[in-house]
Design an enzyme around this catalytic site. Structure first.
Site, mmCIF file in Angstrom:
data_model
loop_
_atom_site.group_PDB
_atom_site.id
_atom_site.type_symbol
_atom_site.label_atom_id
_atom_site.label_comp_id
_atom_site.label_asym_id
_atom_site.label_seq_id
_atom_site.Cartn_x
_atom_site.Cartn_y
_atom_site.Cartn_z
ATOM 1 N N HIS A 34 -4.154 -7.339 -9.142
ATOM 2 C CA HIS A 34 -3.211 -8.518 -7.570
ATOM 3 C C HIS A 34 -2.772 -9.508 -9.317
ATOM 4 O O HIS A 34 -1.907 -9.920 -9.018
ATOM 5 C CB HIS A 34 -4.242 -9.081 -7.218
ATOM 6 C CG HIS A 34 -4.436 -8.287 -6.261
ATOM 7 N ND1 HIS A 34 -5.404 -6.934 -5.522
ATOM 8 C CD2 HIS A 34 -3.220 -7.740 -5.235
ATOM 9 C CE1 HIS A 34 -4.930 -6.366 -4.640
ATOM 10 N NE2 HIS A 34 -3.765 -6.944 -4.297
ATOM 11 N N ARG A 77 1.874 -10.922 1.784
ATOM 12 C CA ARG A 77 0.510 -10.335 1.412
ATOM 13 C C ARG A 77 -0.041 -12.136 1.426
ATOM 14 O O ARG A 77 -0.542 -12.294 0.921
ATOM 15 C CB ARG A 77 0.682 -9.953 0.302
ATOM 16 C CG ARG A 77 0.275 -8.797 -0.097
ATOM 17 C CD ARG A 77 0.202 -8.226 -1.662
ATOM 18 N NE ARG A 77 -0.435 -6.444 -1.927
ATOM 19 C CZ ARG A 77 0.882 -6.264 -2.563
ATOM 20 N NH1 ARG A 77 1.474 -6.909 -2.700
ATOM 21 N NH2 ARG A 77 0.629 -4.934 -2.751
ATOM 22 N N ARG A 136 0.285 -9.370 6.888
ATOM 23 C CA ARG A 136 -0.866 -9.260 6.864
ATOM 24 C C ARG A 136 -1.633 -10.741 6.351
ATOM 25 O O ARG A 136 -1.485 -10.679 6.167
ATOM 26 C CB ARG A 136 -1.604 -7.671 5.894
ATOM 27 C CG ARG A 136 -2.585 -7.466 5.737
ATOM 28 C CD ARG A 136 -2.044 -6.538 3.353
ATOM 29 N NE ARG A 136 -2.717 -7.217 2.747
ATOM 30 C CZ ARG A 136 -2.507 -6.015 1.996
ATOM 31 N NH1 ARG A 136 -2.960 -5.625 1.966
ATOM 32 N NH2 ARG A 136 -3.061 -7.461 0.126
ATOM 33 N N GLU A 188 -6.177 2.341 4.858
ATOM 34 C CA GLU A 188 -6.619 2.177 2.982
ATOM 35 C C GLU A 188 -8.110 2.615 2.880
ATOM 36 O O GLU A 188 -7.996 3.326 1.408
ATOM 37 C CB GLU A 188 -7.443 0.588 2.617
ATOM 38 C CG GLU A 188 -5.670 -0.359 3.632
ATOM 39 C CD GLU A 188 -5.142 -1.512 2.192
ATOM 40 O OE1 GLU A 188 -5.225 -1.546 1.145
ATOM 41 O OE2 GLU A 188 -6.199 -2.582 3.470
ATOM 42 N N ASN A 236 -2.252 2.330 -2.688
ATOM 43 C CA ASN A 236 -3.516 1.565 -3.981
ATOM 44 C C ASN A 236 -4.879 1.578 -3.615
ATOM 45 O O ASN A 236 -5.796 2.176 -4.653
ATOM 46 C CB ASN A 236 -3.098 0.361 -4.696
ATOM 47 C CG ASN A 236 -1.517 0.085 -4.434
ATOM 48 O OD1 ASN A 236 -0.819 0.605 -4.487
ATOM 49 N ND2 ASN A 236 -0.592 -1.455 -4.136
ATOM 50 N N ASP A 237 -4.452 1.025 -1.946
ATOM 51 C CA ASP A 237 -6.458 1.645 -1.962
ATOM 52 C C ASP A 237 -6.880 2.440 -1.730
ATOM 53 O O ASP A 237 -7.938 3.132 -1.587
ATOM 54 C CB ASP A 237 -6.766 0.202 -1.174
ATOM 55 C CG ASP A 237 -7.464 -0.869 -1.244
ATOM 56 O OD1 ASP A 237 -7.634 -1.195 -2.719
ATOM 57 O OD2 ASP A 237 -6.010 -2.473 -1.166
ATOM 58 N N ARG A 241 -9.650 0.294 -8.758
ATOM 59 C CA ARG A 241 -7.927 0.434 -9.363
ATOM 60 C C ARG A 241 -7.739 -0.367 -10.231
ATOM 61 O O ARG A 241 -6.615 -0.356 -10.908
ATOM 62 C CB ARG A 241 -7.285 0.224 -8.341
ATOM 63 C CG ARG A 241 -8.058 -1.074 -7.276
ATOM 64 C CD ARG A 241 -7.248 -1.015 -6.297
ATOM 65 N NE ARG A 241 -5.552 -2.457 -6.446
ATOM 66 C CZ ARG A 241 -4.995 -2.792 -5.099
ATOM 67 N NH1 ARG A 241 -5.987 -2.517 -4.280
ATOM 68 N NH2 ARG A 241 -3.763 -3.046 -5.243
ATOM 69 N N CYS A 269 3.440 1.102 1.815
ATOM 70 C CA CYS A 269 3.191 -0.022 1.540
ATOM 71 C C CYS A 269 2.941 -0.042 -0.081
ATOM 72 O O CYS A 269 2.908 -1.506 -1.017
ATOM 73 C CB CYS A 269 3.144 -1.324 2.209
ATOM 74 S SG CYS A 269 1.143 -0.851 2.452
HETATM 75 C C1 PEP Z 1 -2.481 -0.930 -0.913
HETATM 76 O O1 PEP Z 1 -3.842 -1.151 -1.562
HETATM 77 O O2 PEP Z 1 -2.343 0.430 -0.973
HETATM 78 C C2 PEP Z 1 -2.052 -2.586 -0.772
HETATM 79 C C3 PEP Z 1 -0.366 -2.656 -0.092
HETATM 80 O O3 PEP Z 1 -2.669 -3.136 -0.452
HETATM 81 P P1 PEP Z 1 -3.123 -4.425 -1.805
HETATM 82 O O4 PEP Z 1 -2.348 -4.023 -3.266
HETATM 83 O O5 PEP Z 1 -2.612 -5.662 -1.258
HETATM 84 O O6 PEP Z 1 -4.588 -4.303 -1.705
HETATM 85 MG MG MG Z 2 -4.464 -2.772 -0.883
#
Ligand code: PEP
Ligand code: MG
Length: 753
Positions: A374, A480, A516, A616, A639-640, A650, A687
């Protein structure tokens, strides 16, 4: 009796409060001015602030207007004792129309409270941290009403951060000690790095190494500096901070203009500046006096068992550096630490990035981390080039080493030769010229065979909304909300959150908006919250688990979203990291509680938001059919999803090669999810980063994805790429990769495509 009803706006106006903070001469006068302002606006004859002494677990009267001023420092209450103690204990306002008759009332003769019948006490807290109680009193019975309660709550929330800093500073006593010097090396010349946020930079390096002490170097001119120089440096520092605060407020509204409240408080603390003056008058050089006091404060804050207090170490360091820089560089108007530098660091908090952004940092090189972390996502939002290099040696470079970072191709040059700099400049100029000034975007996106695809944007910082609008995003697919939490040094209050969400909604016009709820934990560490040192934070108290564990914080956020969207036709609330239907129902129940609470208090709010969830976790795949029957909409956080499907952190560069979205289990999982959502007619957005990666888009379209949400800067390339694809070809491609049982087999098809 008629009362002035216009005070709500006035009290919620942050500039009034910021003036209090910057205008007062010391902490006591800040608290005193605060009670005067409150009593004036609420037409209360008495206003008092009690602060919570953590060591003794007592509330202490610290400022008052209307009660006997001699009682300040003397009146002490246990948590739960009297009406004031009760407000803190319950973390809820106590409004008594005839206080003397309440069984909870506690009488203090020394306060001179006898004539005051009405008492309204509102707790001052940040999230779960108790800070104190703000109290108003009036001689008439039943004087304070619901509006007064709301106003005082809003005010307490706005002031909480500043008051808390005041509280901490009043309690400092311990001494610090000097850490040793740090080593330095210069052998590195060139290395490759992963691109976190694209761009380029050529600038002197600044190494940020936590644990290393930057306040230690003695200057050759120390002995020549005088008390007059010191006073000038304090003034310059204060002016710079005010200017910085104003810049912050304009550029990043969600950071709140009180972000430097700790700095101002420390500057005004007579124990800090006053002691320095005493030391200088006693013969110590001004820079040494700054170092002595800075170390004392740093030691006191570092010793705390609370993360949010330890977090203040950064503020003291930052402030002291500013003072030292201003002492040494009298001729400089601006003297800021990361200014026009390339920062090299092992790790950074998102709040560090924000400070660096305000100092016009040129670029960031992280020696750990990954492109889906992040900190990286935030630096993209702020358009700061960021590279990730797995090379701890970088941290040993001397400050000011010239560094060239090319975050378009992922190269780092240390002390580049003249010809490399020249080549870089030529390439860079060409790149700039090649960039179209404003990419041509259509409001609607279609594949070559005319399938409509909806393109939304991910928003982390409100400052990105302008770009998203210019690039014709159809709405916000993912806001976010944790970023306002991450970039501060305190939990934002409900009122502050209402302000942030309102701004998001107002600036996005008619576009669809998906907010979210808080997704902290994992690599999204709140620097001011004790995460209890989890061994596996990605598997720990993350995301919705954190929210459900802290209903105060969660409900504050849900109420803020409902309030900010009052009057809107549609708002979409989305819960992250849902692992079971039970989680989803628990979160939804929390929303219902908030809605009922707002109804009961007659506060306008949205009555029927759409309620959706992020996908996720692999646990969702098998029960997706059941989810699809009860959830309004879905969004896949790839991503998750990849992280948890493959059990690969990650953010960990050491296992980066295992983070493989082309893994057959990931692909088949995604296909199953899509099939279930389509069957129930529920809309689904992707997303995560896969959604903006041109390599994966054909597969996503092939399994039925029709909605993508991407960071604003990716909108043009994604739209362009989609316009070149056909659904028929995408479906064929998806079917071919889904048939492969190995990663290798999938990659062969991808490469041949
Ligand atoms: C994800 O996990 O793909 C996501 C969009 O949430 P974040 O990247 O904020 O964990
Ligand atoms: Mg996520």
């Amino acid at each position: 009796m008629t009362k002035n009803r216009n005070h709500l706006n006035l009290l919620c106006n942050i500039s009034d409060l910021a003036n209090l903070l910057t205008g007062s001469t010391d902490i006591e006068s800040f608290l005193q001015q605060t009670v005067e302002l409150v009593s004036r606006h609420l037409e209360a004859q008495v206003c008092s602030i009690y602060l919570f002494d953590e060591q003794k677990e007592e509330l202490v009267l610290k400022a008052t207007i209307g009660l006997n001023p001699e009682a300040v420092g003397l009146i002490r209450l246990k948590v739960g004792e009297g009406l004031v103690g009760k407000a803190l204990d319950q973390l809820a306002p106590v409004n008594e129309g005839d206080a003397g008759r309440s069984p909870d009332f506690k009488y203090f003769a020394e306060a001179g409270e006898d004539p005051f019948a009405s008492l309204l006490a509102v707790p001052i807290h940040r999230g779960i941290e108790r800070i104190g109680v703000l109290v108003i009193q009036h001689e008439s019975k039943n004087y304070f009403d619901e509006i007064d309660v709301m106003t005082l709550r809003a005010l307490a929330a706005q002031l909480a951060g500043a008051i808390e800093n005041a509280n901490l500073l009043m309690d400092i006593h311990r001494m610090g000690k000097k850490p040793g010097p740090n080593g330095a090396r210069e052998t590195l010349r060139f290395l490759k790095a992963e691109i976190g946020s694209s761009g380029y930079a050529y600038a002197p390096a600044k190494i940020l190494n936590r644990g290393r002490d930057v306040l230690m170097e003695e200057g050759a001119r120390d002995a020549l500096l005088t008390l007059t120089d010191f006073h000038r440096a304090v003034r310059t520092t204060s002016d710079q901070l005010k200017a910085l605060q104003a810049r912050f407020a304009a550029r990043l509204p969600e950071s709140a203009s009180l972000i430097f409240s700790a700095h101002f408080m420390i500057l005004k603390d007579p124990q800090f500046i006053g002691k320095m003056i005493q030391l200088i008058q006693g013969g110590v050089s001004p820079p040494e006096a700054v170092r002595i006091m800075a170390l004392k404060y740093i030691a006191a804050f570092s010793a705390s068992s609370h993360a949010y207090i330890r977090e203040k170490v950064n503020d003291v360091e930052d402030l002291s550096r500013r003072l030292l820089t201003n002492l040494y560089r009298a001729d400089l108007k601006e003297s800021i630490i990361g200014e026009k530098r390339i920062i090299i660091a092992a790790d950074l908090y998102p709040s560090d990035i924000l400070k660096l952004a305000s100092e016009e940092v040129r670029g960031i090189i992280l020696v750990s981390g990954s492109i889906t972390s992040h900190v990286t996502i935030l630096s993209r939002s702020l358009q700061i080039p960021l590279l990730i290099a797995d090379c701890a040696e970088l941290l040993k470079l001397p400050d000011e080493t010239p560094v060239l970072m090319d975050a378009e191709i992922g190269s780092i040059y240390i002390k580049p030769a003249e010809d490399i700099i020249r080549q870089f400049q030529i390439r860079n100029d060409a790149r700039q010229k090649a960039k179209p000034l404003s990419p041509q975007m259509s409001p609607a996106t279609y594949t070559r065979d005319r399938m409509r695809i909806h393109l939304f944007t991910n928003i982390n910082l409100l400052s990105e909304l302008a770009t998203a609008r210019n690039l014709k995003a159809e709405g916000v697919g993912l806001y976010r909300t944790e970023f306002p939490f991450l970039i501060r040094s305190m939990f934002p209050s409900e009122e502050e959150q209402v302000g942030i969400y309102k701004r998001l909604i107002d600036e996005m016009g008619d576009g669809e908006i998906t907010i979210r709820t808080l997704d902290v934990g994992g690599d999204k560490v709140l620097s001011y919250y004790d995460a209890a040192g989890e061994a596996n934070p990605q598997l720990g108290l993350r995301s919705i688990r954190f929210s459900l564990k802290h209903p105060d914080i969660f409900q504050q956020q849900l109420r803020a979203i409902l309030r900010a969207s009052a009057g809107l036709k549609k708002i979409r609330i989305m819960f992250p990291m849902i692992s079971s239907l039970d989680d989803f129902f628990a979160a939804k129940e929390m929303l219902a509680v908030c809605s009922a609470d707002l109804d009961r208090r007659g506060i306008p709010h949205h009555q029927a938001p759409s309620v959706g969830m992020m996908i996720e976790l692999p646990s969702v795949v098998e029960i997706m059919d059941d989810f699809a029957k009860v959830v309004d909409f879905f969004s896949i956080g790839t991503n998750d999803f990849v992280q948890y499907m493959l059990a690969v952190d990650r953010t960990n560069t050491r296992v980066a090669e295992y983070y493989q979205p082309w893994h057959p289990a990931v692909l088949r999982g995604l296909a199953k999810i899509l099939a279930a959502a389509i069957k129930e007619g529920k809309d689904l957005t992707v997303c995560g980063e896969m959604g903006r990666d041109l390599d994966y888009i054909p597969f996503l379209l092939g399994i039925g994805v029709r909605r993508l949400s991407v960071d604003p800067q990716f909108l043009p390339s994604v739209q362009q790429w989609i316009s070149e694809l056909t659904v028929t070809e995408a479906e064929k491609f998806a079917a071919a990769v889904l048939a492969q049982p190995t990663i290798k087999g999938v990659l062969q098809i991808v490469e041949a495509a």
